[in-house]
Design a protein around this motif. Structure first.
Motif, PDB file in Angstrom:
ATOM      1  N   ASN A  99       0.846  -1.192   0.000  1.00 48.91           N
ATOM      2  CA  ASN A  99       0.000   0.000   0.000  1.00 48.91           C
ATOM      3  C   ASN A  99       0.884   1.245   0.000  1.00 48.91           C
ATOM      4  OD1 ASN A  99      -2.402  -1.571   0.211  1.00 48.91           O
ATOM      5  ND2 ASN A  99      -2.027  -1.781   2.412  1.00 48.91           N
ATOM      6  N   ALA A 101       1.101   5.478  -0.931  1.00 52.89           N
ATOM      7  CA  ALA A 101       0.346   6.722  -1.149  1.00 52.89           C
ATOM      8  C   ALA A 101       1.260   7.765  -1.769  1.00 52.89           C
ATOM      9  CB  ALA A 101      -0.231   7.243   0.166  1.00 52.89           C
ATOM     10  N   ASP A 103       1.567  12.048  -2.420  1.00 51.15           N
ATOM     11  CA  ASP A 103       1.061  13.364  -2.048  1.00 51.15           C
ATOM     12  C   ASP A 103       2.218  14.353  -2.139  1.00 51.15           C
ATOM     13  OD1 ASP A 103      -0.768  15.240  -1.374  1.00 51.15           O
ATOM     14  OD2 ASP A 103      -0.902  14.731   0.748  1.00 51.15           O
ATOM     15  N   LEU A 138       2.348   2.995   3.378  1.00 51.19           N
ATOM     16  CA  LEU A 138       1.351   3.156   4.441  1.00 51.19           C
ATOM     17  C   LEU A 138       1.471   2.100   5.526  1.00 51.19           C
ATOM     18  CD1 LEU A 138      -1.798   4.012   2.280  1.00 51.19           C
ATOM     19  CD2 LEU A 138      -0.225   5.580   3.414  1.00 51.19           C
ATOM     20  N   PHE A 173      -2.546   4.965  -3.555  1.00 49.57           N
ATOM     21  CA  PHE A 173      -3.532   5.866  -2.973  1.00 49.57           C
ATOM     22  C   PHE A 173      -3.188   7.305  -3.351  1.00 49.57           C
ATOM     23  CE2 PHE A 173      -3.641   2.047  -0.546  1.00 49.57           C
ATOM     24  CZ  PHE A 173      -4.911   1.924  -0.004  1.00 49.57           C
ATOM     25  N   GLY A 174      -4.219   8.085  -3.651  1.00 49.04           N
ATOM     26  CA  GLY A 174      -4.007   9.485  -3.976  1.00 49.04           C
ATOM     27  C   GLY A 174      -5.296  10.267  -3.904  1.00 49.04           C
ATOM     28  N   ASP A 175      -5.178  11.592  -3.776  1.00 49.44           N
ATOM     29  CA  ASP A 175      -6.373  12.425  -3.751  1.00 49.44           C
ATOM     30  C   ASP A 175      -6.819  12.729  -5.180  1.00 49.44           C
ATOM     31  OD1 ASP A 175      -4.530  14.291  -4.612  1.00 49.44           O
ATOM     32  OD2 ASP A 175      -4.415  15.334  -2.705  1.00 49.44           O
ATOM     33  N   ILE A 196      -7.879   6.161  -5.860  1.00 51.95           N
ATOM     34  CA  ILE A 196      -7.778   7.597  -6.054  1.00 51.95           C
ATOM     35  C   ILE A 196      -9.177   8.192  -6.069  1.00 51.95           C
ATOM     36  CG2 ILE A 196      -7.023   9.429  -7.622  1.00 51.95           C
ATOM     37  CD1 ILE A 196      -4.843   7.555  -8.610  1.00 51.95           C
ATOM     38  N   TYR A 220      -9.983   4.353   1.098  1.00 54.58           N
ATOM     39  CA  TYR A 220      -9.312   5.564   0.632  1.00 54.58           C
ATOM     40  C   TYR A 220      -8.773   6.402   1.794  1.00 54.58           C
ATOM     41  CZ  TYR A 220      -8.989  10.446  -0.852  1.00 54.58           C
ATOM     42  OH  TYR A 220      -8.570  11.739  -1.049  1.00 54.58           O
ATOM     43  N   LYS A 222      -7.149   5.618   4.244  1.00 57.33           N
ATOM     44  CA  LYS A 222      -5.794   5.263   4.675  1.00 57.33           C
ATOM     45  C   LYS A 222      -4.768   6.262   4.135  1.00 57.33           C
ATOM     46  CE  LYS A 222      -6.548   0.238   4.838  1.00 57.33           C
ATOM     47  NZ  LYS A 222      -6.110  -1.054   4.256  1.00 57.33           N
ATOM     48  N   ARG A 223      -5.148   6.958   3.076  1.00 55.50           N
ATOM     49  CA  ARG A 223      -4.229   7.901   2.438  1.00 55.50           C
ATOM     50  C   ARG A 223      -3.773   8.993   3.397  1.00 55.50           C
ATOM     51  NH1 ARG A 223      -3.708  12.733   0.431  1.00 55.50           N
ATOM     52  NH2 ARG A 223      -5.649  13.300   1.484  1.00 55.50           N
ATOM     53  N   SER A 224      -4.556   9.287   4.413  1.00 62.89           N
ATOM     54  CA  SER A 224      -4.202  10.363   5.343  1.00 62.89           C
ATOM     55  C   SER A 224      -2.904  10.068   6.098  1.00 62.89           C
ATOM     56  CB  SER A 224      -5.339  10.596   6.340  1.00 62.89           C
ATOM     57  OG  SER A 224      -5.592   9.428   7.097  1.00 62.89           O
TER      58      SER A 224
END
Length: 271
Positions: A99, A101, A103, A138, A173-175, A196, A220, A222-224
């Motif tokens: 996993n 991410a 950012d 992550l 993972f992404g925004d 995403i 999603y 989890k991206r934080s």
């Protein structure tokens, strides 16, 4: 330097350089007075303790370490190739990443005391920052790859560069800034599931629709964790850089990320 006085950090840096298969000295023709690990050790101590070149050299000499002068460190930081920083970061991050991410965040180019600015009735300085995009594991909470720009650009511009550095992942993972058709296509062809967040009023895209079938809003979030990792990096080693040269700024940010990963490696060993 006496082997009994070598710290765990020195031994860790030596082990990393041995795995990367780096030369013993930074240059081939220059004087062979200080080895490469002595330069890197001083750089990482600078970031961990938030010291300048002069204070870092003075501090390490008080502890009995033999390190180059502050002027030699300032020059050598610009000469270390980016490939070496990337290799060291990859070694501290580990091998398997499921996993991951992506950012971006900003690293300030100045660090004024706003209390003092208010007291002397000065105008606030213009906010200028270096853009840092990163891959973050992550599960292991480690940085995998970095992309550093001198000026702000859109987040999606740095995805291709980061994928070249590390594409061995199971989920990305992404925004919504990373919701692009070419990224969904690349991940689909390389067996990577994209988590995403979709952009508003965007429904087109053959590969976007295929990837959205397995999208989970609960997963999603989890991206934080990457935002927590970037915040921890700034709080621990400073969210600013005072260098004016982008090459030195890249070396400084890589040192921070390597120190962040190495601390987690030591915690894994002793826990």
């Amino acid at each position: 330097m006496n082997k009994k006085r070598e710290t765990k950090l020195v031994n860790k840096i030596k082990h990393l350089l041995k795995q990367v298969n780096c030369p013993r000295y930074l240059h081939h023709y220059g004087p062979k007075k200080y080895k490469l690990y002595q330069h890197l050790f001083a750089f990482i101590v600078m970031e961990v303790c938030r010291l300048s070149f002069r204070r870092a050299v003075y501090f390490l000499e008080l502890l009995g370490f033999n390190v180059p002068s502050y002027s030699a460190l300032c020059k050598s930081r610009k000469r270390i190739p980016l490939m070496l920083w990337n290799s060291m970061l990859e070694l501290t991050a580990g091998i398997k990443h499921n996993n991951v991410a992506i950012d971006s965040t900003g690293i300030s180019r100045n660090n004024p005391s706003y209390h003092y600015i208010h007291r002397i009735d000065r105008k606030k300085p213009v906010k200028r920052y270096i853009k840092l995009s990163s891959f973050f594991d992550l599960d292991k909470k480690k940085f995998l790859a970095l992309r550093i720009r001198a000026k702000p650009r859109h987040d999606i511009k740095d995805v291709k560069y980061l994928l070249k550095k590390d594409s061995s992942m199971g989920k990305l993972f992404g925004d919504s800034a990373y919701d692009a058709e070419f990224l969904h296509e690349y991940c689909y062809e390389n067996n990577i599931q994209t988590i995403i967040k979709p952009r508003k009023n965007v429904k087109r895209g053959f590969y976007r629709k295929k990837q959205m079938k397995n999208y989970s809003e609960e997963e999603y979030h989890k991206r934080s964790l990457i935002e927590s990792g970037q915040g921890g990096l700034k709080r621990r080693y400073g969210g600013y850089t005072l260098t004016r040269n982008i090459t030195s700024a890249k070396a400084e940010l890589y040192c921070k990320a390597i120190a962040y990963n190495m601390k987690l490696c030591l915690l894994e060993i002793f826990n």
